[in-house]
Each structure stands twice: as C-alpha cells, then as structure tokens.
Design a protein around this motif. Structure first.
Motif, PDB file in Angstrom:
ATOM      1  N   LEU A   1       0.860  -0.734  -0.144  1.00  7.71           N
ATOM      2  CA  LEU A   1      -0.114  -0.225   0.158  1.00  7.71           C
ATOM      3  C   LEU A   1       0.418   1.434  -0.136  1.00  7.71           C
ATOM      4  CD1 LEU A   1      -2.772  -0.859   1.869  1.00  7.71           C
ATOM      5  CD2 LEU A   1      -2.849  -1.068  -0.202  1.00  7.71           C
ATOM      6  N   ASN A   2       2.472   1.329   0.782  1.00  9.71           N
ATOM      7  CA  ASN A   2       2.890   2.229   0.766  1.00  9.71           C
ATOM      8  C   ASN A   2       4.322   2.387  -0.196  1.00  9.71           C
ATOM      9  OD1 ASN A   2       1.900   4.007   2.765  1.00  9.71           O
ATOM     10  ND2 ASN A   2       2.611   2.296   3.817  1.00  9.71           N
ATOM     11  N   GLY A   3       3.925   1.450  -1.478  1.00 10.45           N
ATOM     12  CA  GLY A   3       4.970   1.186  -2.497  1.00 10.45           C
ATOM     13  C   GLY A   3       3.937   1.238  -4.070  1.00 10.45           C
TER      14      GLY A   3
ATOM     15  N   GLN B   1      -7.294   7.931  -3.248  1.00 12.85           N
ATOM     16  CA  GLN B   1      -6.150   5.732  -3.094  1.00 12.85           C
ATOM     17  C   GLN B   1      -7.137   4.636  -1.652  1.00 12.85           C
ATOM     18  OE1 GLN B   1      -2.405   6.943  -2.659  1.00 12.85           O
ATOM     19  NE2 GLN B   1      -1.629   5.198  -0.867  1.00 12.85           N
ATOM     20  N   ALA B   2      -7.648   5.003  -0.457  1.00 10.95           N
ATOM     21  CA  ALA B   2      -8.091   4.882  -0.119  1.00 10.95           C
ATOM     22  C   ALA B   2      -9.354   3.969   0.111  1.00 10.95           C
ATOM     23  CB  ALA B   2      -8.522   5.653   1.078  1.00 10.95           C
ATOM     24  N   ILE B   3     -10.185   4.755  -0.768  1.00 14.88           N
ATOM     25  CA  ILE B   3     -11.221   3.845  -0.924  1.00 14.88           C
ATOM     26  C   ILE B   3     -11.361   2.894  -1.978  1.00 14.88           C
ATOM     27  CG2 ILE B   3     -13.522   4.374  -2.361  1.00 14.88           C
ATOM     28  CD1 ILE B   3     -13.362   7.270  -2.146  1.00 14.88           C
ATOM     29  N   VAL B   4      -9.920   2.869  -3.133  1.00 12.11           N
ATOM     30  CA  VAL B   4      -9.566   1.769  -3.898  1.00 12.11           C
ATOM     31  C   VAL B   4      -9.474   0.812  -3.141  1.00 12.11           C
ATOM     32  CG1 VAL B   4      -8.335   1.024  -5.755  1.00 12.11           C
ATOM     33  CG2 VAL B   4      -9.373   3.727  -5.814  1.00 12.11           C
ATOM     34  N   ALA B   5      -7.752   1.445  -1.947  1.00 15.01           N
ATOM     35  CA  ALA B   5      -7.873  -0.264  -1.497  1.00 15.01           C
ATOM     36  C   ALA B   5      -8.920  -0.923  -0.236  1.00 15.01           C
ATOM     37  CB  ALA B   5      -6.554   0.885  -0.203  1.00 15.01           C
ATOM     38  N   VAL B   6      -9.758  -0.390  -0.056  1.00 11.82           N
ATOM     39  CA  VAL B   6     -10.858  -1.385   0.070  1.00 11.82           C
ATOM     40  C   VAL B   6     -11.468  -1.603  -0.359  1.00 11.82           C
ATOM     41  CG1 VAL B   6     -12.892  -1.104   1.897  1.00 11.82           C
ATOM     42  CG2 VAL B   6     -10.903   0.923   2.311  1.00 11.82           C
TER      43      VAL B   6
ATOM     44  N   PHE C   1      -6.033  -7.614   7.363  1.00 10.59           N
ATOM     45  CA  PHE C   1      -7.067  -6.359   7.413  1.00 10.59           C
ATOM     46  C   PHE C   1      -7.210  -5.451   8.306  1.00 10.59           C
ATOM     47  CE2 PHE C   1     -10.814  -5.427   8.290  1.00 10.59           C
ATOM     48  CZ  PHE C   1     -11.959  -4.816   7.456  1.00 10.59           C
ATOM     49  N   GLU C   2      -6.479  -5.957   9.785  1.00  6.88           N
ATOM     50  CA  GLU C   2      -6.138  -4.226  10.768  1.00  6.88           C
ATOM     51  C   GLU C   2      -5.469  -3.319   9.395  1.00  6.88           C
ATOM     52  OE1 GLU C   2      -5.496  -5.661  14.669  1.00  6.88           O
ATOM     53  OE2 GLU C   2      -7.880  -6.590  14.420  1.00  6.88           O
ATOM     54  N   LYS C   3      -4.272  -3.522   9.641  1.00 12.32           N
ATOM     55  CA  LYS C   3      -3.228  -3.119   9.150  1.00 12.32           C
ATOM     56  C   LYS C   3      -3.503  -2.148   7.383  1.00 12.32           C
ATOM     57  CE  LYS C   3       0.195  -2.285   9.894  1.00 12.32           C
ATOM     58  NZ  LYS C   3       1.245  -1.925  10.504  1.00 12.32           N
ATOM     59  N   LEU C   4      -4.984  -3.239   6.268  1.00 11.43           N
ATOM     60  CA  LEU C   4      -5.369  -1.996   5.771  1.00 11.43           C
ATOM     61  C   LEU C   4      -6.524  -1.028   6.585  1.00 11.43           C
ATOM     62  CD1 LEU C   4      -6.954  -2.051   2.916  1.00 11.43           C
ATOM     63  CD2 LEU C   4      -8.221  -3.958   3.471  1.00 11.43           C
ATOM     64  N   VAL C   5      -6.846  -1.408   7.239  1.00 11.62           N
ATOM     65  CA  VAL C   5      -7.786  -0.852   7.855  1.00 11.62           C
ATOM     66  C   VAL C   5      -7.187   0.475   8.035  1.00 11.62           C
ATOM     67  CG1 VAL C   5      -9.447  -0.122   9.543  1.00 11.62           C
ATOM     68  CG2 VAL C   5      -9.963  -1.747   8.133  1.00 11.62           C
ATOM     69  N   ASP C   6      -6.271   0.464   8.808  1.00  7.77           N
ATOM     70  CA  ASP C   6      -5.566   1.680   9.887  1.00  7.77           C
ATOM     71  C   ASP C   6      -4.811   2.632   8.492  1.00  7.77           C
ATOM     72  OD1 ASP C   6      -5.720   0.222  11.978  1.00  7.77           O
ATOM     73  OD2 ASP C   6      -3.561  -0.103  12.322  1.00  7.77           O
ATOM     74  N   ILE C   7      -3.953   1.915   7.530  1.00  5.54           N
ATOM     75  CA  ILE C   7      -3.832   2.723   6.797  1.00  5.54           C
ATOM     76  C   ILE C   7      -4.223   3.470   6.216  1.00  5.54           C
ATOM     77  CG2 ILE C   7      -2.051   2.553   4.257  1.00  5.54           C
ATOM     78  CD1 ILE C   7      -0.581   0.632   5.476  1.00  5.54           C
TER      79      ILE C   7
END
Length: 346
Positions: free
Chosen positions: A186-188, A237-242, A255-261
């Motif tokens: 997600l950060n790359g 970006q956050a919307i697409v990630a989810v 999943f928690e890492k996904l939510v946090d980021i």
C-alpha cells in the motif's frame, strides 16, 4: 394686373422653414422625453464630451467586472459546497472504516460502503456549472474523474497486485499475505498509481492549474480546486484500497493493517480538504470586496453620467407643448397661404 412679388415668395418660404425647424425641434424633444437624455449629448457637454466618453467606457468595464465576479462567485460557492460534501463523505467513511474492525461481517460491509463512497465522490467532484466542470483545472469541458469500475485505475490496481504477489485479489492464497507485506504494497507500488504521472493517465482528466477568476484590470485569483490536489488523491487511494482488498480473504492482521493505513489516508485527506475550503473562502472574500468596490464605482458613474447627460423632463414636456402649439399655428398659416391664388392680386 399686379404680379406676385418676391416678398410673397419670401414670406411663404419663411413659413415653411419655420415649420420645418419646429418639426425638427419637436422630434428631438420627444426623443429627449423618451430617453431622458439630451438628444445631442456632445453639443450639450461641449469640451466635457471626452470626460463622459471615458466615464461610459469605465461604466461598461465595471458592469462586465461585476457580472464576471458574480459568475465566479457562483462557481466558488458550488466548489465550496462540493468540498464540504466530500469532507462529510470522508468523515462518514472514516467512521465506517473504524467500525469495520469489530462489526460482524465488517469486511463485506466496508467493501460495499467503499463502492458507494466511490460513486458519491465521483458525483461530487464531476459537478459542473453550465457545462463547465469545476474540478477539472483548465480542462473544464472534460469530466475530471474517470469511472473507477472497469476503468484504467481498476485495471492497473489489479495488475500491480498480481505483479507483486503473483496472485489475484480474489485468490484464496491472499490470506497468506502478512500485515508487513500489505504495508509495503500500500505504501509502495499501489501508492504510485495515485501519484503523477500515473494519476493523470489512470484517474484524472484534470490539469494541476485552475482557471483563474479575473477582475479589475490586472487582478486574478484562484477560486477553484481540482481532482489532482493531494487530499483528493489520498481519499481516492483509500477508497480503492478498501474496494480491492477487503473481500474477506485477508487474514485478521493484514485486514487491520489495511484499515489502519486507509483510515490514516482518509484522516489526512479530511484535513487537506478543510485547508482547501479555507483557501477558496479567503479568495472568495477578496473577490467579494473587489466586486463591492466595483459596485460602488458603478453607482458613482451612473450618477455622474445622469447629472451631466439627463434632461429635466418637466422642462422638456413644457417645450413639447410650446412646439406643438407653434406647429399648429404654422400649419394654419401655411394652409391659408396655399389657398392664395393670383386672383387675389388682380
């Protein structure tokens, strides 16, 4: 027998000329009564004609500036309303993200909510005023945001995931991806999709520069925003990630890492959207002050022009009555003259 001498002809011509002059004067007076202005302003103003010409030109510029300012204010108000709607949308989504951690079937719910948020965000930012898209920068005739579903951004996101992990986002092996790997993704490579120049080719049709509002002779000001601004890209970006990663196949830690980021991105986007609103609002105030000054100048110019070019309607009406009376008398005399024949002089 007596001849009709020059004195009779001169009298007849004098009467006709007097009638013609009265007719001309009456026509001018009637125009003045209708327009409430001197029929020949230049003659009336004499040496001050140039001054009034400048006043008229300045008045036209003032009216144009006021009309332009009102249009720009309308666009700024719609922009502000859209930014507030996007901020509210982000706030709601942030709450939903946090709640998805503990909610039963939270992953499926947050994915559907993310799809709904994406649709709402596209509607908000693709707003237009009379066919002019406000968040498109200088490309105001194109919708700023391309559709995500089935669009280039979705294709590239899934391709990048496949390239990094060797599997699709729907593969059961997604559960083996660790939280650290999700963080790195997600950060790359994933984040790079939403940075220039990728953003402009996969998501946005907008330019980074907005169309400036121009007022006065040299002043210009930025009253708009565009979808290339960082807060909007972060929210997107956050919307697409989810949407892509919360189908339920990630393990709990990932999943928690996904939510946090994603939550951190949304939180940052919210603050950025508020900052944009403040910038637009400050510039709105500056434009309003300039427009108010122009309105005051317009009032002064109208008053100055009126005082120097307007007529006294009472005086004009009196003059019309006098000229009408004169003309009636002239018509009577002319009629009598026309009945005189040579027999009167025999």
């Amino acid at each position: 027998m007596r001849s009709v001498g020059p004195s009779f002809l001169s009298f007849q011509m004098h009467a006709q000329e007097a009638t013609r002059q009265s007719q001309t004067a009456l026509a001018k007076a009637q125009i003045e009564l209708s327009t409430q202005r001197h029929s020949d302003v230049s003659l009336q103003l004499s040496s001050q004609t140039g001054r009034n010409i400048r006043w008229h030109a300045e008045l036209e510029n003032a009216i144009a500036s006021i009309d332009s300012g009102n249009l720009h204010q309308t666009r700024a108000e719609v922009t502000q309303a859209s930014l507030k709607a996007a901020t509210s949308l982000a706030s709601d989504f942030l709450q939903q993200l946090v709640g998805s951690r503990s909610a039963e079937n939270g992953r499926a719910l947050i994915q559907q909510q993310a799809k709904n948020v994406m649709s709402s965000l596209q509607d908000i930012l693709n707003v237009d005023v009379n066919g002019t898209f406000l968040f498109a920068g200088r490309n105001q005739l194109q919708t700023p945001l391309q559709a995500y579903s089935g669009g280039p951004a979705e294709v590239q996101t899934q391709a990048v995931f496949q390239l990094q992990f060797g599997i699709s986002t729907t593969d059961p092996l997604v559960q083996t991806i660790t939280a650290a790997q999700i963080d790195a993704f997600l950060n790359g490579n994933f984040r790079d999709i939403f940075e220039s120049p990728n953003w402009e080719t996969t998501v946005s049709n907008a330019t980074n520069e907005n169309v400036l509002a121009r007022f006065g002779r040299r002043e210009s000001i930025d009253l708009l925003s565009n979808v290339n601004e960082k807060p909007i890209r972060e929210f997107y970006q956050a919307i697409v990630a989810v949407i892509e990663l919360s189908e339920g196949r990630l393990n709990d830690d990932s999943f928690e890492k996904l939510v946090d980021i994603s939550a951190a991105k949304v939180s940052s986007a919210m603050q950025g959207l508020v900052d944009i609103q403040a910038r637009v609002g400050m510039n709105q105030k500056a434009l309003q002050n300039a427009t108010d000054q122009m309105k005051s100048r317009k009032i002064w110019l109208n008053d100055a022009i009126s005082k120097t070019e307007s007529v006294d309607t009472y005086e004009v009406a009196t003059r019309i009555n006098q000229l009408t009376t004169q003309l009636e008398a002239s018509y009577s005399v002319t009629s009598r003259i026309s009945r005189i024949s040579l027999l009167n002089y025999l």
